[in-house]
Write a protein that holds these residues in place. Structure first.
Motif, short mmCIF file in Angstrom:
data_model
loop_
_atom_site.label_atom_id
_atom_site.label_comp_id
_atom_site.label_asym_id
_atom_site.label_seq_id
_atom_site.Cartn_x
_atom_site.Cartn_y
_atom_site.Cartn_z
N PRO A 49 0.82 -1.21 0.00
CA PRO A 49 0.00 0.00 0.00
C PRO A 49 0.86 1.26 0.00
O PRO A 49 1.92 1.30 0.63
CB PRO A 49 -0.81 -0.12 1.30
CG PRO A 49 -0.04 -1.08 2.16
CD PRO A 49 0.65 -2.01 1.22
N VAL A 50 0.39 2.23 -0.75
CA VAL A 50 1.10 3.52 -0.77
C VAL A 50 1.00 4.15 0.60
O VAL A 50 -0.06 4.15 1.23
CB VAL A 50 0.48 4.45 -1.83
CG1 VAL A 50 1.24 5.77 -1.87
CG2 VAL A 50 0.50 3.78 -3.20
N LYS A 51 2.10 4.66 1.07
CA LYS A 51 2.12 5.22 2.41
C LYS A 51 1.59 6.65 2.42
O LYS A 51 1.80 7.41 1.48
CB LYS A 51 3.54 5.19 2.98
CG LYS A 51 4.06 3.79 3.26
CD LYS A 51 5.44 3.83 3.92
CE LYS A 51 5.94 2.43 4.24
NZ LYS A 51 7.28 2.45 4.87
N VAL B 88 -11.99 4.18 2.71
CA VAL B 88 -12.10 5.63 2.60
C VAL B 88 -11.05 6.31 3.47
O VAL B 88 -10.41 7.29 3.06
CB VAL B 88 -13.52 6.10 2.99
CG1 VAL B 88 -13.58 7.62 3.14
CG2 VAL B 88 -14.52 5.63 1.95
N LEU B 89 -10.84 5.79 4.68
CA LEU B 89 -9.79 6.33 5.54
C LEU B 89 -8.44 6.33 4.83
O LEU B 89 -7.71 7.33 4.83
CB LEU B 89 -9.70 5.53 6.83
CG LEU B 89 -10.77 5.75 7.90
CD1 LEU B 89 -10.66 4.66 8.97
CD2 LEU B 89 -10.62 7.11 8.54
N LEU B 90 -8.10 5.19 4.23
CA LEU B 90 -6.81 5.07 3.55
C LEU B 90 -6.72 6.02 2.37
O LEU B 90 -5.71 6.70 2.16
CB LEU B 90 -6.61 3.63 3.08
CG LEU B 90 -6.43 2.58 4.17
CD1 LEU B 90 -6.49 1.17 3.58
CD2 LEU B 90 -5.10 2.78 4.90
N SER B 91 -7.78 6.08 1.58
CA SER B 91 -7.79 6.93 0.40
C SER B 91 -7.63 8.40 0.76
O SER B 91 -6.87 9.14 0.14
CB SER B 91 -9.08 6.71 -0.39
OG SER B 91 -9.11 7.48 -1.56
N VAL B 92 -8.33 8.81 1.80
CA VAL B 92 -8.26 10.22 2.22
C VAL B 92 -6.89 10.53 2.83
O VAL B 92 -6.32 11.59 2.58
CB VAL B 92 -9.40 10.54 3.21
CG1 VAL B 92 -9.20 11.91 3.85
CG2 VAL B 92 -10.74 10.47 2.50
N ALA B 93 -6.35 9.61 3.63
CA ALA B 93 -5.03 9.85 4.24
C ALA B 93 -3.96 10.07 3.18
O ALA B 93 -3.04 10.87 3.39
CB ALA B 93 -4.66 8.68 5.14
N LEU B 94 -4.08 9.40 2.05
CA LEU B 94 -3.08 9.54 0.98
C LEU B 94 -3.08 10.94 0.38
O LEU B 94 -2.08 11.37 -0.20
CB LEU B 94 -3.33 8.51 -0.11
CG LEU B 94 -3.08 7.05 0.27
CD1 LEU B 94 -3.44 6.13 -0.88
CD2 LEU B 94 -1.62 6.84 0.66
N GLU C 81 -12.97 14.27 -3.30
CA GLU C 81 -12.70 13.40 -4.43
C GLU C 81 -12.25 12.02 -3.96
O GLU C 81 -12.65 11.00 -4.52
CB GLU C 81 -11.63 14.03 -5.32
CG GLU C 81 -11.35 13.23 -6.58
CD GLU C 81 -10.35 13.90 -7.49
OE1 GLU C 81 -9.95 13.27 -8.49
OE2 GLU C 81 -9.94 15.05 -7.20
N ALA C 82 -11.43 11.98 -2.93
CA ALA C 82 -10.92 10.70 -2.43
C ALA C 82 -12.01 9.92 -1.70
O ALA C 82 -12.09 8.69 -1.82
CB ALA C 82 -9.74 10.92 -1.50
N ALA C 83 -12.85 10.60 -0.94
CA ALA C 83 -13.84 9.91 -0.10
C ALA C 83 -15.06 9.44 -0.88
O ALA C 83 -15.67 8.43 -0.52
CB ALA C 83 -14.28 10.83 1.04
N GLN C 84 -15.44 10.17 -1.95
CA GLN C 84 -16.66 9.84 -2.69
C GLN C 84 -17.83 9.72 -1.72
O GLN C 84 -18.58 8.75 -1.72
CB GLN C 84 -16.47 8.57 -3.50
CG GLN C 84 -15.45 8.67 -4.61
CD GLN C 84 -15.87 9.62 -5.71
OE1 GLN C 84 -16.88 9.44 -6.36
NE2 GLN C 84 -15.07 10.67 -5.92
N TRP C 85 -17.97 10.73 -0.89
CA TRP C 85 -18.95 10.74 0.18
C TRP C 85 -20.37 10.98 -0.28
O TRP C 85 -20.61 11.61 -1.31
CB TRP C 85 -18.61 11.88 1.15
CG TRP C 85 -17.73 11.52 2.28
CD1 TRP C 85 -17.63 10.34 2.92
CD2 TRP C 85 -16.80 12.40 2.92
NE1 TRP C 85 -16.71 10.41 3.92
CE2 TRP C 85 -16.18 11.67 3.95
CE3 TRP C 85 -16.43 13.73 2.73
CZ2 TRP C 85 -15.23 12.22 4.79
CZ3 TRP C 85 -15.49 14.28 3.56
CH2 TRP C 85 -14.89 13.53 4.59
#
Length: 387
Positions: free
Chosen positions: A306-308, A341-347, A358-362
Motif C-alpha cells: 500500500p502507498v504510504k 475511505v480512511l486510507l484513500s483520504v489519508a493519501l 474526491e478521495a472519499a466519494q462521500w
C-alpha cells in the motif's frame, strides 16, 4: 418495547392473467408498496427470481414469475411507487439484471436500523424487537423454484411483508426524530444506483479459489482444469458448482501435484458423483498436469504494498476523529467512513476540502459529519504558508 402484532393480510397466488390484473390494480391504488422476493441461487447455477411478494391495497399478492406471464404491466406499476424492503441490495440487483427494473424510490428498513445505531439489524432481530415474534429459519435454504410450493413456504414468503408496514412506520419516525431521515433517503438512493451496476466476473480470476494463491503453475493448471470441468457440468445441469464438488476437494487435488511426474496418491472422489463424472474429473486432472508447461497459468503477482500516507500518523488521527464523531451519534464508525475511505483520504494529505471529497466519494451527510473534523485533525501536518 414491542408493538402490536402485525396485521395478517389476505393472500392471493398470482399465476394467471386475471390474478395478475388484480395485483396491478392494487399496486396502482396504493400509496406505497411493501416488497420482498425469493430467488434460487442456492439451488441453481442460473439464479432467477422465483417469487415476488407484493403487499398493496390491503392484500398480499404472491406473484409466480416462473409461469408465462407478461410482467411488464406489474413492473411498470411498481416502478411508479415508493417501495419498502428489508436488505434491498440483492432484491434490486436481481430485478435489474432479470427485468431492467428501476424503482422510483426505496425505503430500506435495514439501512434505517443501521443509521439509528441498531447493532442487530437483520429482519429477524427487528421483528423480535418490534413485535416480540421469533422468526423461524427453516425456510431460509428452501428451493423456491419448486412447484407446487408447499403451504408453509407460501406462508413464510407472505409473512415477511406483513412486518414491513409496522417497521417502516416506527423506523421512519425514529429517523425523523433524530434528524436522520435525509441521511436515509440519500443512502437508499446510493444503494439503488449501486445495484444498477453489473458486476463482471474476470474469467482469469473465477477459478482461482481461496487457498490457491501460493500454488505453482502446475498446481494451478490442475485446479483450473478441474474447476472448468465442474462449471461446465454445473451449467449443463443448472445446479451450483459446489453441489457437484466442493472447492476444497479441487484444492486437495491441486495441492498434491508434484513439480514433475505423477502424484504418489490422489484424493478420492465421492461415490455419489457416479462413474462418468468421476472419470471426467480424473481425466481433466491428468490431462492438465501432462499438458505443455507453456500453457500453464502463472501465479498472481504479490499484492502491491500500500502507498504510504505522506504523514505516518495521519491515518490514526483520521480514524480517531471518525470514531469520536460516530461514538457521539451511537453509530458504527464504518457507516461514516469504512477503512478504504480512511486510507484513500489519508493519501491526499488532507490539505484541501476538494481533494478529500474526491478521495472519499462521500454522501452529503457523511461529508457534513466528517469533513471539518478531518481538516482540523490534519492541520498539524500542514506546512505553514510563507508570509
Amino acid at each position: 418495547m414491542t408493538s402490536a402484532a402485525p396485521t395478517k393480510y389476505s393472500r392471493e397466488w398470482v399465476d394467471g392473467a386475471a390474478s395478475l390484473k388484480r395485483a396491478v390494480a392494487a399496486v396502482e391504488k396504493t400509496e406505497r408498496v411493501y416488497f420482498d422476493l425469493e430467488a434460487d441461487s442456492m439451488h441453481h447455477y442460473f439464479a432467477k427470481v422465483c417469487l415476488m411478494q407484493i403487499l398493496a391495497d390491503g392484500g398480499c399478492y404472491i406473484v409466480d414469475p416462473l409461469v408465462k406471464l407478461d410482467l411488464k404491466p406489474l413492473l411498470s406499476a411498481l416502478a411508479k411507487k415508493p417501495l419498502v424492503l428489508h436488505g434491498a441490495d440483492y432484491d434490486l440487483r436481481m430485478l435489474y439484471q432479470q427485468y431492467g427494473f428501476r424503482p422510483k424510490s426505496v425505503f430500506d428498513t435495514m439501512i434505517a436500523a443501521q443509521l439509528l445505531g441498531r447493532s442487530a439489524f437483520g429482519l429477524a432481530a427487528l421483528v423480535k424487537e418490534a413485535f416480540g415474534i421469533t422468526l423461524g429459519k427453516e425456510a431460509q435454504k428452501a428451493d423456491w423454484s419448486r412447484r407446487p410450493l408447499p403451504a408453509d413456504l407460501l406462508d413464510y414468503a407472505a409473512q415477511d411483508t406483513f412486518y414491513l408496514p409496522g417497521l417502516h412506520q416506527t423506523l421512519e419516525q425514529e429517523l425523523d426524530a433524530k434528524g436522520r431521515l435525509d441521511w436515509h433517503r440519500e443512502s437508499c438512493a446510493a444503494l439503488v444506483r449501486a445495484t444498477e451496476r453489473i458486476r463482471e466476473t474476470d474469467p482469469d480470476m473465477a477459478w482461482r479459489v481461496s487457498g490457491s494463491a501460493k500454488f505453482r503453475p502446475r498446481q494451478l493448471v490442475a485446479l483450473k482444469a478441474m474447476w472448468n470441468f465442474r462449471e461446465n457440468i454445473a451449467r449443463e445441469q443448472d445446479i451450483p458448482g459446489y453441489k457437484i464438488l466442493p472447492s476444497d476437494v479441487l484444492l486437495r487435488f491441486a495441492e498434491g501435484v508434484p513439480v514433475e511426474g505423477l502424484p504418489d496418491q490422489i484424493p478420492r472422489l465421492p461415490s455419489r458423483l457416479g462413474a462418468e463424472l468421476r472419470n471426467g474429473f480424473l481425466q481433466a486432472f491428468e490431462e492438465a498436469i501432462q499438458s505443455d508447461p507453456k500453457s500453464w497459468p502463472k501465479p498472481l503477482p504479490p499484492p502491491r504494498k500500500p502507498v504510504k500516507s505522506p504523514h505516518p500518523d495521519l491515518l490514526a488521527d483520521l480514524k480517531k476523529a471518525r470514531d469520536q464523531v460516530a461514538a457521539g451519534l451511537h453509530l458504527d464508525p464504518s457507516l461514516l467512513a469504512p477503512k478504504a475511505v480512511l486510507l484513500s483520504v489519508a493519501l491526499t494529505g488532507v490539505s484541501a476540502p476538494e481533494s478529500v471529497r474526491e478521495a472519499a466519494q462521500w454522501m452529503h451527510w457523511q461529508e457534513n459529519l466528517l469533513l471539518e473534523p478531518w481538516l482540523q485533525a490534519a492541520q498539524r501536518y500542514q506546512k505553514p504558508r510563507s508570509p
